[in-house]
Design a protein around this motif. Structure first.
Motif, short mmCIF file in Angstrom:
data_model
loop_
_atom_site.label_atom_id
_atom_site.label_comp_id
_atom_site.label_asym_id
_atom_site.label_seq_id
_atom_site.Cartn_x
_atom_site.Cartn_y
_atom_site.Cartn_z
N ARG A 1 44.42 50.92 35.03
CA ARG A 1 45.37 49.84 35.30
C ARG A 1 46.80 50.17 34.87
O ARG A 1 47.76 49.78 35.54
CB ARG A 1 44.91 48.56 34.60
N ARG B 1 43.76 39.05 37.29
CA ARG B 1 42.50 39.12 36.54
C ARG B 1 42.77 39.43 35.08
O ARG B 1 43.70 40.18 34.77
CB ARG B 1 41.58 40.17 37.14
N PRO B 2 41.94 38.89 34.17
CA PRO B 2 42.15 39.16 32.74
C PRO B 2 42.09 40.64 32.43
O PRO B 2 41.37 41.41 33.09
CB PRO B 2 41.00 38.40 32.07
N ARG C 1 47.25 39.74 32.12
CA ARG C 1 46.49 39.76 33.38
C ARG C 1 47.04 40.87 34.27
O ARG C 1 48.25 41.12 34.29
CB ARG C 1 46.58 38.41 34.09
#
Length: 490
Positions: free
Chosen positions: A80, A66-67, A62
């Motif tokens: 990310r 969030r996944p 995560r």
């Protein structure tokens, strides 16, 4: 609490091997979090999962609660997380600007605009590199900073640094740490992978330890005893290498006279005797690596000559030096140490292939038998002699490089950065392998940026600006040796 990065109860198997067994890590926003463990503990597998290169068999990842994105959505992963690997992903034949915006230029390339955007990006992150320079001409430190800038340009606020200091000298490490602290103040979250535990204490706020595919400890760094951290990594109390007492023999196995190589070293002479370990120390610009590579036949000097076991092999001819009885462990195992797609047996037995068969052929059975002996001797963690070296952890790959250097029982050894990027126990095994060879009558030259590696040396030759400035006998203190290396005392 919502963490910036979470890997929870992650399981990953490769055939019968469990690489991660319900392991994980949680990293707070703006934190620099260390991940440490012995080679083969599961660190690299976790990195591949955190960067979306591998799908876990169990558990979840995560980001900010969030996944993680689908594996196929590479753009979402780049926004990310980014990883600056120990092995650079910069393409040497392209310019810095081209590397920064590779695959992001669009159908038609505005070269002037590309260079301008690259200059702006480098300026934003204070990377002092010309955007039009070929990446292959950059030093290790510059390549790493370019990779960090490229990662941040995608919008990633989580960066994984995998052994970033393995090939940097002291001043370069301090500059990297200064840059990391500045990024942290800007809100960048980092996971720092290193076998240098002193760096963990200097730059990280928390540390997670992996051992045998499991997460065994997560603690704040402040107040964590060094021995407790090493014990968590190894499952044992801290182990320190104790150099063996010995008396050097009379036979000269390596001799250099009046060696000079433009831009690297000048008028160097040295001798190494059987039963002796001689260290070479100095900064990255001291010339120590270039000198060692010349002693091993990898470089051709402008002046002078090298003698190996009484013969004078042709300069720049590595096979001739090996035939003279020299074993060599190069600086960069990825580029010069092994062929990743070939097996452990094939890599380890290259120097003696001529003896493993008849009429120019190699007996697979004899090759595997020889490799099995080396695997036992150096405690190489592998599925067997036929496993590709590229599938091994960094420490075990380095052991294969050592195996190749030692397989022909050389009477002279040149070893560069023997323990770079390897864990505590592997360091002990590799340094022990050098001393084992010396006990059998070899003489060795050990070049290292690690003071602990140099403790096995009977004396250390300190280089400064291409010259040997001090011959320091065993028994030196860290302060004494570093002062000479940095030019404070000569």
């Amino acid at each position: 609490m919502i963490y910036h990065v979470e890997a929870l109860n992650v399981v990953k198997r490769f055939g019968p091997t469990t690489a991660l067994d319900h392991a994980g890590i949680t990293i707070a926003e703006g934190e620099t979090h260390a991940l440490v463990g012995r080679n083969g503990a599961g660190k690299s597998t976790l990195v591949s999962i955190l960067t979306g290169l591998q799908r876990p068999d169990g558990g979840e990842v995560r980001f900010a609660g969030r996944p993680a994105p689908a594996l196929a959505d590479r753009d979402a992963w780049r926004r990310r997380v980014a990883c600056v690997y120990q092995k650079s992903t910069i393409i040497p034949a392209l310019t810095v600007a081209e590397n920064l915006f590779l695959n992001r230029q669009g159908r038609w390339i505005d070269w002037r605009g590309l260079r301008a955007r690259a200059r702006d990006l480098l300026a934003t992150y204070e990377v002092d590199v010309d955007a039009e320079t070929l990446a292959g001409d950059l030093g290790v430190e510059q390549r790493q900073l370019v990779e960090i800038a490229r990662a941040l340009s995608f919008g990633a606020t989580f960066i994984i640094l995998d052994e970033p200091t393995a090939r940097l000298d002291g001043p370069a490490i301090e500059r990297l740490f200064t840059r990391m602290r500045a990024l942290r103040e800007q809100g960048v979250t980092m996971m720092y992978i290193s076998h240098h535990l002193d760096e963990v204490y200097e730059i990280c706020q928390s540390v997670t330890v992996f051992r045998d595919a499991r997460q065994v400890m997560t603690r704040p760094v402040a107040g964590l005893p060094h021995d407790e951290l090493v014990s968590a990594m190894t499952g044992e109390a801290a182990v320190h290498y104790e150099a063996r007492p010995r008396t050097p023999g009379q036979n000269i196995v390596i001799k250099a006279e009046n060696l000079s190589l433009s831009g690297r070293f000048h008028d160097v002479g040295l001798t190494v005797r059987s039963g002796e370990v001689v260290g070479l120390a100095g900064s990255a610009s001291s010339g120590k690596v270039g000198l060692a590579e010349t002693l091993a036949g990898l470089r051709r000097p402008d002046t002078g000559r090298v003698e190996v076991n009484g013969s004078h092999p042709r300069s720049g001819d590595v096979p001739a030096f090996l035939a003279a009885g020299l074993g060599f462990v190069p600086e960069d195992r990825h580029r010069e140490g092994f062929v990743p797609l070939l097996s452990v047996a094939e890599n380890a037995t290259v120097p003696i292939a001529r003896r493993l068969g008849r009429f120019g052929t190699v007996s697979p059975a004899r090759r595997r038998a020889e490799a099995a002996h080396l695997i036992r001797t150096l405690d190489i963690k592998t599925e067997g002699p036929d496993q590709p070296v590229g599938d091994l952890s960094g420490g075990n790959a380095q052991k294969v490089v050592f195996a190749r250097a030692l397989v022909d029982d050389p009477k002279a050894l040149v070893v560069i950065n023997p323990t770079a990027g390897v864990d505590v126990k592997s360091k002990l095994a590799l340094l022990g392998a050098v001393e084992d060879a010396v006990e059998r009558g070899a003489g060795a030259v050990v070049v290292s940026d690690e003071l602990d590696d140099l403790r096995i040396c009977d004396r250390v030759l300190v280089m400064y600006h291409g010259r040997i400035v001090r011959d320091v006998p065993r028994g030196w203190t860290d302060h004494e040796l570093v002062a000479v290396m940095e030019g404070i005392e000569q």
